[in-house]
Write a protein that holds these residues in place. Structure first.
Motif, PDB file in Angstrom:
ATOM      1  N   VAL A 171       0.827  -1.171   0.037  1.00  0.00           N
ATOM      2  CA  VAL A 171      -0.012   0.030  -0.025  1.00  0.00           C
ATOM      3  C   VAL A 171       0.895   1.177   0.053  1.00  0.00           C
ATOM      4  CG1 VAL A 171      -1.903   1.091   1.333  1.00  0.00           C
ATOM      5  CG2 VAL A 171      -1.593  -1.304   1.408  1.00  0.00           C
ATOM      6  N   GLU A 172       0.670   2.124  -0.955  1.00  0.00           N
ATOM      7  CA  GLU A 172       1.262   3.446  -0.695  1.00  0.00           C
ATOM      8  C   GLU A 172       1.023   4.416   0.488  1.00  0.00           C
ATOM      9  OE1 GLU A 172       3.734   5.245  -2.069  1.00  0.00           O
ATOM     10  OE2 GLU A 172       3.228   6.125  -3.610  1.00  0.00           O
ATOM     11  N   LEU A 173       2.014   4.854   0.918  1.00  0.00           N
ATOM     12  CA  LEU A 173       2.050   5.860   1.904  1.00  0.00           C
ATOM     13  C   LEU A 173       1.022   7.070   1.430  1.00  0.00           C
ATOM     14  CD1 LEU A 173       2.919   6.581   4.932  1.00  0.00           C
ATOM     15  CD2 LEU A 173       4.847   7.780   3.770  1.00  0.00           C
ATOM     16  N   THR A 174       0.133   7.477   2.441  1.00  0.00           N
ATOM     17  CA  THR A 174      -0.524   8.702   1.999  1.00  0.00           C
ATOM     18  C   THR A 174      -0.484   9.714   3.030  1.00  0.00           C
ATOM     19  OG1 THR A 174      -3.092   9.409   2.031  1.00  0.00           O
ATOM     20  CG2 THR A 174      -2.558   7.298   3.011  1.00  0.00           C
ATOM     21  N   PRO A 175      -0.393  11.078   2.510  1.00  0.00           N
ATOM     22  CA  PRO A 175       0.084  12.081   3.532  1.00  0.00           C
ATOM     23  C   PRO A 175      -1.259  12.677   4.384  1.00  0.00           C
ATOM     24  CG  PRO A 175       0.055  13.011   1.430  1.00  0.00           C
ATOM     25  CD  PRO A 175      -0.408  11.336   1.118  1.00  0.00           C
ATOM     26  N   TYR A 176      -2.342  11.963   4.051  1.00  0.00           N
ATOM     27  CA  TYR A 176      -3.612  12.363   4.884  1.00  0.00           C
ATOM     28  C   TYR A 176      -3.447  12.688   6.248  1.00  0.00           C
ATOM     29  CZ  TYR A 176      -8.123  12.660   6.720  1.00  0.00           C
ATOM     30  OH  TYR A 176      -9.418  12.813   7.483  1.00  0.00           O
ATOM     31  N   GLY A 177      -3.734  13.623   6.742  1.00  0.00           N
ATOM     32  CA  GLY A 177      -3.429  13.954   8.321  1.00  0.00           C
ATOM     33  C   GLY A 177      -2.250  13.747   8.913  1.00  0.00           C
ATOM     34  N   MET A 178      -1.086  13.850   8.063  1.00  0.00           N
ATOM     35  CA  MET A 178       0.408  13.861   8.572  1.00  0.00           C
ATOM     36  C   MET A 178       0.993  15.222   8.332  1.00  0.00           C
ATOM     37  SD  MET A 178       3.098  10.910   7.491  1.00  0.00           S
ATOM     38  CE  MET A 178       1.897   9.706   7.036  1.00  0.00           C
ATOM     39  N   GLU A 179       1.938  15.507   9.506  1.00  0.00           N
ATOM     40  CA  GLU A 179       2.695  16.723   9.101  1.00  0.00           C
ATOM     41  C   GLU A 179       3.645  16.425   8.142  1.00  0.00           C
ATOM     42  OE1 GLU A 179       3.144  19.378  11.492  1.00  0.00           O
ATOM     43  OE2 GLU A 179       1.103  18.790  12.479  1.00  0.00           O
ATOM     44  N   LYS A 180       3.904  17.654   7.265  1.00  0.00           N
ATOM     45  CA  LYS A 180       4.776  17.635   6.225  1.00  0.00           C
ATOM     46  C   LYS A 180       6.180  16.873   6.457  1.00  0.00           C
ATOM     47  CE  LYS A 180       6.034  20.199   2.266  1.00  0.00           C
ATOM     48  NZ  LYS A 180       7.349  20.535   1.902  1.00  0.00           N
ATOM     49  N   SER A 181       6.612  17.528   7.631  1.00  0.00           N
ATOM     50  CA  SER A 181       7.995  17.046   8.127  1.00  0.00           C
ATOM     51  C   SER A 181       8.239  15.435   8.402  1.00  0.00           C
ATOM     52  CB  SER A 181       8.423  17.694   9.171  1.00  0.00           C
ATOM     53  OG  SER A 181       7.619  17.677  10.234  1.00  0.00           O
TER      54      SER A 181
END
Ligand code: SF4
Length: 297
Positions: A171-181
Motif C-alpha cells: 500500500v502506498e503511504l498517504t500524507p492525509y492527516g500527517m505533518e509535512k516533516s
C-alpha cells in the motif's frame, strides 16, 4: 463482485507512525448506525468489508458480524492489525459468523513492525495470521511501503509464503492527516520505489495475488507481472463503495503535471500530489520515467 467497505470508526490501540486515526478526533460509530448501514447497503452489495481504525476493537464487533451474517452477505471480510486474532476463541467466533477473508497489517519483521505500530504487537499479529489461516480464512499480508521497512519487507513476505499465505498487499503511504516533516521522513523517492518493485519480482512470484494499492501507475513496472492486481484511487471509485466516517476523497490533493500529458495512463489517473510531489520534486519523477516507457503510442 460488488463490495461495500464499512468504516466502524476511528478506534485503534496501535499508534502507527503513518496513520491518520491517531491524529484525528476519535469517533466510534454506534452499533445502531452500523446496523442501518449494513441493512441499507445489502440491497446493492453482495460483499462487506469491515475496516477502521481497527474493527476488532469496536465494542460490538461480534454483533456486527452476526448482523452481516443474518443479512446473508455472501462474503464478509476484515482489514485488521491481527492482534485480537491471536485469541483462538475470538477467531473461531468470527469464522463461525461468516468471516471468509482477512487482510492482516504486518509492516516488516519484528523490530520494524513494532517500531511502525509503536507497540509490541508483532507476535500477536503473526499468531493472529496463523489462527486465521488455520481456520480456513483467506489471508493477505498488508504492508504500507515506507523508508523504515523497504529493506525488510521481502523477509516478512518470505515468512508469509512459508505459512501458506497466498496474497500480499503493498500500500502506498498517504500524507492525509500527517505533518509535512513527518511525511518527508517516511516517504521513499519515486526512483527507489520503482526499483523496489523491479528488485523483488522473484519474491512476488511466491504469491497468487499481489495487490498494489494507491500507487500511481508509473511507479510500477510498465508490464505488470501476471499476479499483480493494481488498485488505484481511480479504479476504486468505480468498483467499491465507501460508507462511513473515514471516507474521504484524498484525490482532491492530486493534479496532472507536464509528464502526465504524454502518459498512456493519463485517462485513468488523477496524477501526483502536486503540493508535495512526494517530497522529492519533479526531477525525481523525470528520473523514474526514464526507467520505463509510459509514452502514449
Ligand atoms: S498520468 Fe501522470 S501520475 Fe498518472 S501514471 Fe501517468 S505519469 Fe504517472
Amino acid at each position: 463482485m460488488s463490495q461495500v467497505v464499512v468504516f466502524v470508526g476511528q478506534v485503534c490501540n496501535n499508534d502507527c507512525i503513518m496513520c491518520s486515526v491517531s491524529v484525528n478526533k476519535k469517533r466510534v460509530a454506534s452499533y445502531e448506525e452500523l446496523e442501518r448501514r449494513l441493512e441499507k447497503n445489502r440491497k446493492n452489495f453482495d460483499n462487506v468489508s469491515f475496516t477502521g481504525g481497527e474493527p476488532t476493537e469496536h465494542p460490538d464487533i461480534i454483533k456486527l458480524f452476526k448482523k452481516a451474517n443474518q443479512l446473508n452477505y455472501e462474503g464478509i471480510k476484515i482489514s485488521t492489525n491481527g492482534r485480537r486474532f491471536a485469541d483462538p476463541e475470538f477467531t473461531k467466533k468470527l469464522v463461525n459468523l461468516g468471516l471468509g477473508s482477512a487482510n492482516v497489517a504486518i509492516h516488516g519483521t519484528k523490530d520494524e513492525h513494532n517500531y511502525i505500530i509503536q507497540k509490541n504487537g508483532y507476535d500477536q499479529a503473526i499468531q493472529g495470521l496463523k489462527n486465521l489461516h488455520e481456520n480456513g480464512v483467506y489471508t493477505s499480508v498488508d504492508s504500507v511501503l515506507m523508508k523504515p521497512n523497504i529493506e525488510k519487507l521481502p523477509k516478512i513476505w518470505q515468512q508469509a509464503a512459508e505459512m501458506g499465505v497466498k496474497s500480499i498487499s503493498i500500500v502506498e503511504l498517504t500524507p492525509y492527516g500527517m505533518e509535512k516533516s513527518k511525511y518527508e521522513k517516511l516517504i521513499i523517492p519515486f526512483v527507489d520505489k520503482k526499483n523496489f518493485f523491479y528488485d523483488n519480482l522473484s519474491c512476488f512470484e511466491k504469491f497468487e495475488l499481489v495487490h498494489v494499492t494507491n500507487f500511481v501507475r508509473c511507479i510500477l513496472p510498465v508490464s505488470l507481472p501476471r499476479n499483480f492486481h493494481y488498485v488505484s484511487y481511480y479504479t476504486k471509485q468505480n468498483r467499491w463503495s465507501f460508507d462511513g466516517l473515514a471516507a474521504k476523497n484524498t484525490e482532491m490533493l492530486k493534479e496532472k503535471i507536464e509528464v502526465c500529458n504524454k502518459c498512456k495512463y493519463s485517462d485513468e489517473c488523477f496524477g501526483f500530489r502536486v503540493k508535495r510531489l512526494d517530497a522529492f520534486g519533479e526531477e525525481n519523477i523525470k528520473k523514474m520515467m526514464e526507467i520505463d516507457n509510459f509514452l502514449k503510442e
